[in-house]
Design an enzyme around this catalytic site. Structure first.
Site, PDB file in Angstrom:
ATOM      1  CB  ALA A  39      -1.703   6.826  -2.895  1.00 21.60           C
ATOM      2  CB  SER A 110      -8.321  18.964  -8.597  1.00 19.60           C
ATOM      3  OG  SER A 110      -8.390  17.724  -9.261  1.00 19.60           O
TER       4      SER A 110
HETATM    5  P1  ADP Z   1      -1.732   9.586  -7.392  1.00 19.75           P
HETATM    6  O1  ADP Z   1      -1.173  10.164  -8.648  1.00 19.75           O
HETATM    7  O2  ADP Z   1      -3.230   9.486  -7.404  1.00 19.75           O
HETATM    8  O3  ADP Z   1      -1.206  10.227  -6.138  1.00 19.75           O
HETATM    9  P2  ADP Z   1       0.014   7.354  -7.931  1.00 19.75           P
HETATM   10  O4  ADP Z   1      -0.312   6.992  -9.341  1.00 19.75           O
HETATM   11  O5  ADP Z   1       1.249   8.172  -7.672  1.00 19.75           O
HETATM   12  O6  ADP Z   1      -1.284   8.047  -7.294  1.00 19.75           O
HETATM   13  O7  ADP Z   1       0.122   6.049  -7.024  1.00 19.75           O
HETATM   14  C1  ADP Z   1      -0.810   5.006  -7.123  1.00 19.75           C
HETATM   15  C2  ADP Z   1      -0.227   3.714  -6.583  1.00 19.75           C
HETATM   16  O8  ADP Z   1      -1.223   2.684  -6.729  1.00 19.75           O
HETATM   17  C3  ADP Z   1       0.997   3.264  -7.369  1.00 19.75           C
HETATM   18  O9  ADP Z   1       1.918   2.719  -6.472  1.00 19.75           O
HETATM   19  C4  ADP Z   1       0.414   2.182  -8.301  1.00 19.75           C
HETATM   20  O10 ADP Z   1       1.356   1.208  -8.655  1.00 19.75           O
HETATM   21  C5  ADP Z   1      -0.702   1.570  -7.434  1.00 19.75           C
HETATM   22  N1  ADP Z   1      -1.788   0.940  -8.209  1.00 19.75           N
HETATM   23  C6  ADP Z   1      -2.246  -0.320  -8.008  1.00 19.75           C
HETATM   24  N2  ADP Z   1      -3.229  -0.643  -8.879  1.00 19.75           N
HETATM   25  C7  ADP Z   1      -3.417   0.450  -9.652  1.00 19.75           C
HETATM   26  C8  ADP Z   1      -4.302   0.733 -10.743  1.00 19.75           C
HETATM   27  N3  ADP Z   1      -5.194  -0.150 -11.217  1.00 19.75           N
HETATM   28  N4  ADP Z   1      -4.225   1.947 -11.320  1.00 19.75           N
HETATM   29  C9  ADP Z   1      -3.339   2.875 -10.835  1.00 19.75           C
HETATM   30  N5  ADP Z   1      -2.482   2.662  -9.814  1.00 19.75           N
HETATM   31  C10 ADP Z   1      -2.509   1.461  -9.219  1.00 19.75           C
END
Ligand code: ADP
Length: 206
Positions: A39, A110
């Site tokens: 996340a 990772s």
């Molecule tokens: P990961 O792949 O690292 O597990 P995700 O991309 O699935 O994380 O989830 C990240 C969450 O954070 C999403 O719900 C996304 O909308 C939210 N978010 C808020 N701000 C950002 C940002 N600047 N960049 C990336 N994700 C963000």
């Protein structure tokens, strides 16, 4: 340690060199390796970046944690050994994509430095760019986002060995880029990645 099975196999050098391929296709391959807590934003940024690059006519391809576990790595679990093998296979696949002239965008937690360093070495040895992007979103923020409800389950003891809760995350020591997504838009984060690709001469311009 990965067991290498002894066989009579030899590397077959094709007729087409990498330079020839890249020149003919007007491309430069590399791997952008996103690492960070669940996340933290790896998939979101990688996916938006993939779209931006492809819309510019650049061949970018995303290898994503959950997706790869549906196919190539469906026989692997989350033990330390399986996590290492998961990452090693991704490293090898990303290397092939990069060699083909694509920009491989990998988004995997990772968590272990040694596994990421192995992937870096695979690329270094092949003369290919490996660009580590540390998505450094604080655990509290990741846990608050919890888009898949995984932290909640981990806190309740329903998932064991969850990175950041009861399994360690070893932060990169020499990432080419560190992004904190807290309070920042996805577009801003994508812009940072594009700038990095230009700085590293993977892209001619952003
Ligand atoms: P990961 O792949 O690292 O597990 P995700 O991309 O699935 O994380 O989830 C990240 C969450 O954070 C999403 O719900 C996304 O909308 C939210 N978010 C808020 N701000 C950002 C940002 N600047 N960049 C990336 N994700 C963000």
């Amino acid at each position: 340690m990965i067991e290498t099975k002894p066989t009579n196999i030899h590397w077959h050098e094709g007729d087409l060199s990498r330079d020839e391929r890249w020149k003919a296709l007007g491309t430069r391959g590399a791997t952008l390796w996103f690492t960070g807590l669940s996340a933290s934003g790896k998939s979101t940024i990688a996916s938006a970046l993939e779209q931006t690059l492809v819309n510019k006519g650049i061949n970018a391809y995303r290898l994503d944690g959950d997706n790869v576990r549906h196919g190539l790595n469906k026989n692997l679990g989350f033990s330390a050994e399986d996590r290492a093998e998961n990452i090693r296979r991704i490293g090898e696949v990303a290397k092939l994509f990069a060699d083909s002239g694509a920009i491989a965008l990998t988004s995997f937690i990772s968590p272990y430095r040694a596994d990421r360093d192995l992937c870096r070495k695979l690329h270094d040895d092949a003369g290919l760019g490996f660009i580590e992007v540390f998505v450094d979103t604080p655990l509290e923020v990741c846990e608050q986002r919890d888009p898949k409800g995984l932290y909640k389950k981990a806190r309740a003891g329903e998932i064991k060995g969850f990175t950041g809760i009861d399994d360690p995350y070893e932060a990169p020591e020499k990432a080419e880029l560190t992004i904190n997504t807290e309070g920042r838009s996805v577009d801003e984060c994508v812009a940072e990645c594009l700038k990095l690709l230009v700085d590293r001469r993977v892209l001619a311009k952003g």
